[in-house]
Design a protein around this motif. Structure first.
Motif, PDB file in Angstrom:
ATOM      1  N   ASP A   1       0.772  -1.271   0.054  1.00  0.00           N
ATOM      2  CA  ASP A   1      -0.007   0.187   0.137  1.00  0.00           C
ATOM      3  C   ASP A   1       0.917   1.250   0.042  1.00  0.00           C
ATOM      4  N   VAL A   2       2.009   1.236   0.783  1.00  0.00           N
ATOM      5  CA  VAL A   2       2.921   2.350   0.923  1.00  0.00           C
ATOM      6  C   VAL A   2       3.530   2.641  -0.703  1.00  0.00           C
ATOM      7  N   ILE A   3       3.665   1.652  -1.255  1.00  0.00           N
ATOM      8  CA  ILE A   3       4.506   1.752  -2.600  1.00  0.00           C
ATOM      9  C   ILE A   3       3.262   2.168  -3.592  1.00  0.00           C
ATOM     10  N   ASP A   4       2.188   1.886  -3.600  1.00  0.00           N
ATOM     11  CA  ASP A   4       1.051   2.051  -4.364  1.00  0.00           C
ATOM     12  C   ASP A   4       0.642   3.490  -4.268  1.00  0.00           C
ATOM     13  N   GLU A   5       0.537   4.057  -2.911  1.00  0.00           N
ATOM     14  CA  GLU A   5       0.305   5.206  -2.636  1.00  0.00           C
ATOM     15  C   GLU A   5       1.354   6.552  -3.031  1.00  0.00           C
ATOM     16  N   ALA A   6       2.800   5.990  -3.129  1.00  0.00           N
ATOM     17  CA  ALA A   6       3.588   6.828  -3.479  1.00  0.00           C
ATOM     18  C   ALA A   6       3.706   6.973  -4.965  1.00  0.00           C
ATOM     19  N   ILE A   7       3.370   6.150  -5.629  1.00  0.00           N
ATOM     20  CA  ILE A   7       3.261   5.864  -7.142  1.00  0.00           C
ATOM     21  C   ILE A   7       2.220   6.797  -7.660  1.00  0.00           C
ATOM     22  N   LYS A   8       0.817   6.695  -6.809  1.00  0.00           N
ATOM     23  CA  LYS A   8      -0.183   7.648  -7.357  1.00  0.00           C
ATOM     24  C   LYS A   8       0.223   9.202  -6.953  1.00  0.00           C
ATOM     25  N   LYS A   9       1.152   9.390  -6.042  1.00  0.00           N
ATOM     26  CA  LYS A   9       1.366  10.942  -5.771  1.00  0.00           C
ATOM     27  C   LYS A   9       2.566  11.131  -6.284  1.00  0.00           C
ATOM     28  N   ASN A  10       3.025  10.495  -7.118  1.00  0.00           N
ATOM     29  CA  ASN A  10       4.225  10.755  -8.078  1.00  0.00           C
ATOM     30  C   ASN A  10       5.533  10.871  -7.264  1.00  0.00           C
ATOM     31  N   GLU A  11       5.419  10.319  -5.903  1.00  0.00           N
ATOM     32  CA  GLU A  11       6.585  10.369  -5.078  1.00  0.00           C
ATOM     33  C   GLU A  11       7.702   9.278  -5.233  1.00  0.00           C
TER      34      GLU A  11
END
Length: 308
Positions: free
Chosen positions: A290-300
């Motif tokens: 989930d942490v990786i998916d969220e970071a990808i969505k936020k372009n982080e």
């Protein structure tokens, strides 16, 4: 037309002199303000009371204060501080020499290991806090039973288990035969009788429905050892064994040997821990995803393709 006064006129002009005085006062106030500000900064550093110095590295009193406990005497704390300073100094000196004398590639490798260790410490602590807050520790008996039946073949005993009842009597106990008879027959009346005189026993274990490891039995009955246990710990065996202090009377009701399947009643605490560990691993795995998916969505977070 405005006529600007000459330098001489400025010097002789009252208003010009007042302006110059005000300007000088402003500059003086500004300089004093800067000095006070700098002084407060220097004072902030100097407020720390140094205990020792190695090169440019200082050990301050506040660094050691938290290590002094209330139960230390003044002499103990002084000795502790002295030893701590010497230990700190030797480490700092060795560190300084190591940075000079170790090969560059070693220093780079060690710095990387330190960074990895720091990262692991922070992330592990953070994950454990999240798991502790979110993990469901409730497990029903039905869930434990289901897991046991599913994994039964993996629960093999590495030690003999015993179901038994026993008592330890003083050597001078007068009514040993009566206790022996009732330990063998074990009716409700026998149990009540033995309970009524239990204060006279050195040891007792009447719950013969629970499983006990053979090593635990040997701990509770000292004259029984690994060398002679096979003579006494047999199914349906009644035994009498003694040492210089006590006489032990016991009845073995059941035995499970090494490599037999562990009974559910004995293994369920281990099963509970296994289920909790599996839940924890699943939660951590999901959390990382989930942490990786969220970071990808936020372009982080992004991975660059190798263009070679």
């Amino acid at each position: 037309m405005i006529i600007k006064p000459t330098c001489a006129a400025r010097r002789n002009c009252y208003f010009c002199q007042m302006l110059l005085l005000q300007k000088n006062r402003f500059l003086l106030a500004l300089v004093l303000g800067l000095l006070v500000s700098c002084n407060s900064l220097f004072k902030e550093d100097s407020e720390k009371e140094p205990l020792a110095r190695v090169g440019d590295v200082y050990l301050y009193k506040e660094d050691v204060a938290s290590l002094i406990t209330e139960d230390m005497t003044e002499q103990d704390s002084a000795l502790f501080i002295s030893n701590y300073i010497n230990d700190w100094a030797s480490k700092q000196l060795m560190l300084s020499k190591s940075k000079v004398n170790l090969p560059e590639e070693k220093l780079v490798e060690f710095d990387r290991l330190v960074d990895d260790y720091r990262t692991d410490l922070y992330t592990r602590a953070y994950l454990e806090a999240l798991v502790f807050k979110a993990q469901d520790t409730s497990i029903t008996t039905e869930q434990l039973r289901a897991y046991y039946e599913q994994e039964k073949e993996n629960f093999k005993l590495n030690e003999k288990l015993i179901q038994l009842r026993f008592v330890g009597l003083p050597k001078q106990f007068l009514d040993k035969d009566e206790v022996t008879r009732r330990m063998k027959e074990w009716t409700d009346a026998d149990k009540r009788y033995l309970d009524s005189i239990a204060v006279q026993f050195k040891k007792l274990h009447f719950n013969d429905s629970i499983w006990v490891s053979s090593s635990r039995v040997l701990e509770e009955i000292p004259p029984m050892t690994f060398l002679n246990e096979e003579d006494y710990l047999k199914k349906s065996q009644f035994f009498e064994i003694e040492d210089s202090l006590e006489v032990y009377l016991g009845k073995v009701t059941n035995v499970l040997e090494v490599n037999d399947t562990a009974p559910f009643e004995y293994i369920w605490p281990e099963i509970k821990q296994l289920i909790l560990n599996r839940r924890r691993l699943d939660y951590v795995r999901k959390l990382k995803t989930d942490v990786i998916d969220e970071a990808i969505k936020k372009n982080e977070f992004e991975v660059y393709e190798d263009k070679e």
